[in-house]
Scaffold this motif. Structure first.
Motif, PDB file in Angstrom:
ATOM      1  N   SER A 205       1.365  -0.643   0.099  1.00 16.97           N
ATOM      2  CA  SER A 205      -0.014  -0.425  -0.546  1.00 16.97           C
ATOM      3  C   SER A 205       0.889   1.757   0.143  1.00 16.97           C
ATOM      4  N   ASP A 206       2.237   1.061   0.638  1.00 15.01           N
ATOM      5  CA  ASP A 206       2.390   2.781   0.565  1.00 15.01           C
ATOM      6  C   ASP A 206       3.061   2.795  -0.988  1.00 15.01           C
ATOM      7  N   GLU A 207       4.160   1.640  -1.279  1.00 12.15           N
ATOM      8  CA  GLU A 207       5.224   2.126  -2.466  1.00 12.15           C
ATOM      9  C   GLU A 207       3.646   2.548  -3.788  1.00 12.15           C
ATOM     10  N   LEU A 208       2.609   1.896  -3.930  1.00  9.24           N
ATOM     11  CA  LEU A 208       1.381   2.447  -4.777  1.00  9.24           C
ATOM     12  C   LEU A 208       1.000   3.382  -4.111  1.00  9.24           C
ATOM     13  N   GLU A 209       0.755   4.047  -3.653  1.00 11.51           N
ATOM     14  CA  GLU A 209       0.510   5.091  -2.544  1.00 11.51           C
ATOM     15  C   GLU A 209       1.518   6.374  -3.115  1.00 11.51           C
ATOM     16  N   ALA A 210       2.966   5.831  -2.850  1.00 16.08           N
ATOM     17  CA  ALA A 210       3.889   6.681  -3.038  1.00 16.08           C
ATOM     18  C   ALA A 210       3.803   6.972  -4.900  1.00 16.08           C
ATOM     19  N   ASP A 211       3.682   5.958  -5.293  1.00 16.70           N
ATOM     20  CA  ASP A 211       3.446   5.539  -6.852  1.00 16.70           C
ATOM     21  C   ASP A 211       2.557   7.155  -7.410  1.00 16.70           C
ATOM     22  N   ARG A 212       1.675   6.841  -7.580  1.00 18.83           N
ATOM     23  CA  ARG A 212      -0.138   7.932  -7.267  1.00 18.83           C
ATOM     24  C   ARG A 212       0.374   8.934  -7.102  1.00 18.83           C
ATOM     25  N   PHE A 213       1.097   9.573  -5.920  1.00 20.63           N
ATOM     26  CA  PHE A 213       1.577  10.781  -5.549  1.00 20.63           C
ATOM     27  C   PHE A 213       2.756  11.395  -6.182  1.00 20.63           C
ATOM     28  N   LYS A 234      13.102   0.086 -18.105  1.00 16.88           N
ATOM     29  CA  LYS A 234      14.071   0.220 -18.614  1.00 16.88           C
ATOM     30  C   LYS A 234      14.882  -0.993 -17.479  1.00 16.88           C
ATOM     31  N   LEU A 235      14.688  -0.754 -16.422  1.00 14.91           N
ATOM     32  CA  LEU A 235      15.712  -1.568 -14.901  1.00 14.91           C
ATOM     33  C   LEU A 235      15.753  -3.113 -14.805  1.00 14.91           C
ATOM     34  N   LEU A 236      13.701  -3.080 -15.428  1.00 12.75           N
ATOM     35  CA  LEU A 236      13.681  -4.221 -15.407  1.00 12.75           C
ATOM     36  C   LEU A 236      14.172  -5.579 -16.477  1.00 12.75           C
ATOM     37  N   GLN A 237      13.841  -4.834 -17.351  1.00 15.18           N
ATOM     38  CA  GLN A 237      14.552  -5.185 -19.019  1.00 15.18           C
ATOM     39  C   GLN A 237      16.470  -5.094 -18.762  1.00 15.18           C
ATOM     40  N   THR A 243      15.904  -7.883 -10.385  1.00  8.47           N
ATOM     41  CA  THR A 243      14.839  -6.664  -9.636  1.00  8.47           C
ATOM     42  C   THR A 243      16.050  -6.539  -8.940  1.00  8.47           C
ATOM     43  N   PRO A 244      16.414  -4.357  -9.979  1.00  9.35           N
ATOM     44  CA  PRO A 244      17.412  -4.032  -8.634  1.00  9.35           C
ATOM     45  C   PRO A 244      16.626  -3.733  -7.527  1.00  9.35           C
ATOM     46  N   SER A 245      17.799  -3.171  -6.681  1.00 12.00           N
ATOM     47  CA  SER A 245      17.672  -2.587  -5.241  1.00 12.00           C
ATOM     48  C   SER A 245      15.936  -1.784  -4.772  1.00 12.00           C
ATOM     49  N   PHE A 246      15.893  -1.230  -5.484  1.00 13.19           N
ATOM     50  CA  PHE A 246      15.303  -0.170  -5.256  1.00 13.19           C
ATOM     51  C   PHE A 246      14.112  -0.102  -6.279  1.00 13.19           C
ATOM     52  N   LEU A 247      13.682  -1.009  -7.220  1.00 15.48           N
ATOM     53  CA  LEU A 247      12.726  -2.341  -7.180  1.00 15.48           C
ATOM     54  C   LEU A 247      12.015  -3.337  -6.065  1.00 15.48           C
ATOM     55  N   HIS A 250       7.527  -4.869  -2.530  1.00 16.23           N
ATOM     56  CA  HIS A 250       6.544  -5.203  -2.111  1.00 16.23           C
ATOM     57  C   HIS A 250       5.640  -4.270  -2.902  1.00 16.23           C
ATOM     58  N   PRO A 251       5.052  -3.928  -3.738  1.00 20.02           N
ATOM     59  CA  PRO A 251       4.469  -5.357  -4.714  1.00 20.02           C
ATOM     60  C   PRO A 251       5.240  -5.148  -5.791  1.00 20.02           C
ATOM     61  N   ALA A 252       4.710  -6.281  -6.581  1.00 21.82           N
ATOM     62  CA  ALA A 252       5.581  -6.635  -7.675  1.00 21.82           C
ATOM     63  C   ALA A 252       5.911  -5.284  -8.314  1.00 21.82           C
ATOM     64  N   THR A 253       7.666  -5.223  -9.713  1.00 25.14           N
ATOM     65  CA  THR A 253       7.492  -3.867 -10.037  1.00 25.14           C
ATOM     66  C   THR A 253       6.089  -4.240 -10.825  1.00 25.14           C
ATOM     67  N   SER A 254       6.161  -5.154 -11.731  1.00 24.20           N
ATOM     68  CA  SER A 254       5.054  -5.538 -12.924  1.00 24.20           C
ATOM     69  C   SER A 254       3.565  -5.253 -12.857  1.00 24.20           C
TER      70      SER A 254
END
Length: 287
Positions: A205-213, A234-237, A243-247, A250-254
């Motif tokens: 929930s934190d990561e998704l909220e930070a993504d939206r913000f 790009k980082l995933l590829q 998965t890079p440490s930044f990503l 949880h949740p999965a980057t995909s």
């Protein structure tokens, strides 16, 4: 006894009443701690009085207290060597320029922000409460353009705006038995803040909220929203399946990419600043 002393020194009655109220409040606080405190965080009444100004009430921390606590956490991160700051005036000015542009349009533009570069080639970024954002040198080099870098900084500002670190600090203090009726000792709060900054325990929930913000923030700052998708994909590829440490949270980057695609209008995804790759590489050439 107190009334006689106040009369002896000819102190007005209004001050006497204020003193009595304050003294009563302290006594109540002490009695609560003596009755309810667990052995794991017991504290003597003398220590409580001595550290009264050093206690932080996490549940209702003020903006000024959060900023001051963030400053102390930042100082400890740097002095302990857990955040070795990279010194390059040109790059520092550039990151601060991007960060302050985003800070002005963020959901919490009412606090001061400090943007620093960590001398680490790993692809990572993190933030602490009170407006402190850290971006690894390696992440700056990995980004293709300014919009991609802005998406990362905007994401970290999103964590600050949502006050995620404050909530995590409260949870951690409870688990460790450090939270008493009086609050959390400031030195403990700083130590927990440092641990949280290093471990980055943000859940789904934190990561998704930070993504939206972050997405909302960079759009308001007139950065092309496609930057956030470009950086993640790009980082995933480039990771060759890892998965890079930044990503790696949880949740999965995909899943994050899928949700962000639903939030971004494909017709306006490339509208805005920051997509000039050549200009960006020129700006960070001294890195």
């Amino acid at each position: 006894m107190f009334q006689q002393l106040f009369s002896l020194f000819n102190i007005p009655k209004t001050y006497y009443r204020r003193f009595i109220y304050a003294f009563t409040a302290v006594c109540v606080s002490i009695s609560i701690n003596l009755v309810q405190a667990q052995p794991s965080f017991s504290i003597s009444w003398l220590d409580l009085i001595k550290s009264g100004l050093q206690v932080v009430q996490i549940s209702n921390i003020s903006k000024a207290q959060e900023v001051e606590l963030g400053k102390s956490i930042n100082q400890e991160l740097i002095s302990s060597g857990q955040a070795k700051i990279y010194r390059n005036q040109s790059i520092e000015d550039y990151i601060t320029q991007i960060g302050q542009r985003l800070a002005k349009t963020s959901q919490r533009s009412d606090i001061p922000y400090t943007f620093q570069i960590v001398d680490d080639d790993g692809i990572n970024a993190f933030a602490t409460m009170g407006g402190y954002v850290y971006v690894n040198k390696g992440l700056i080099a990995a980004a293709d353009n300014e919009a991609e870098l802005a998406s990362v900084i905007g994401h970290e500002i999103g964590h600050i705006a949502a006050r995620h670190s404050i909530e995590h600090m409260r949870e951690s203090a409870v688990k460790q038995g450090l939270l008493s009726a009086a609050g959390l000792d400031r030195s403990d709060a700083v130590q927990i803040g440092v641990e949280l900054a290093v471990s980055r325990p943000n859940g789904r929930s934190d990561e998704l909220e930070a993504d939206r913000f972050g997405l909302d923030n960079m759009t308001k700052a007139n950065y092309a929203p496609s930057g956030i998708l470009g950086f993640m994909q790009k980082l995933l590829q480039a990771g060759g399946g890892s998965t890079p440490s930044f990503l790696s949270t949880h949740p999965a980057t995909s899943e994050r990419i899928k949700i962000l695609k639903e939030l971004i209008d494909s017709k306006t995804a490339n509208l805005g600043d920051g997509l000039d790759n050549r200009a960006y590489k020129s700006r960070i050439s001294s890195l």
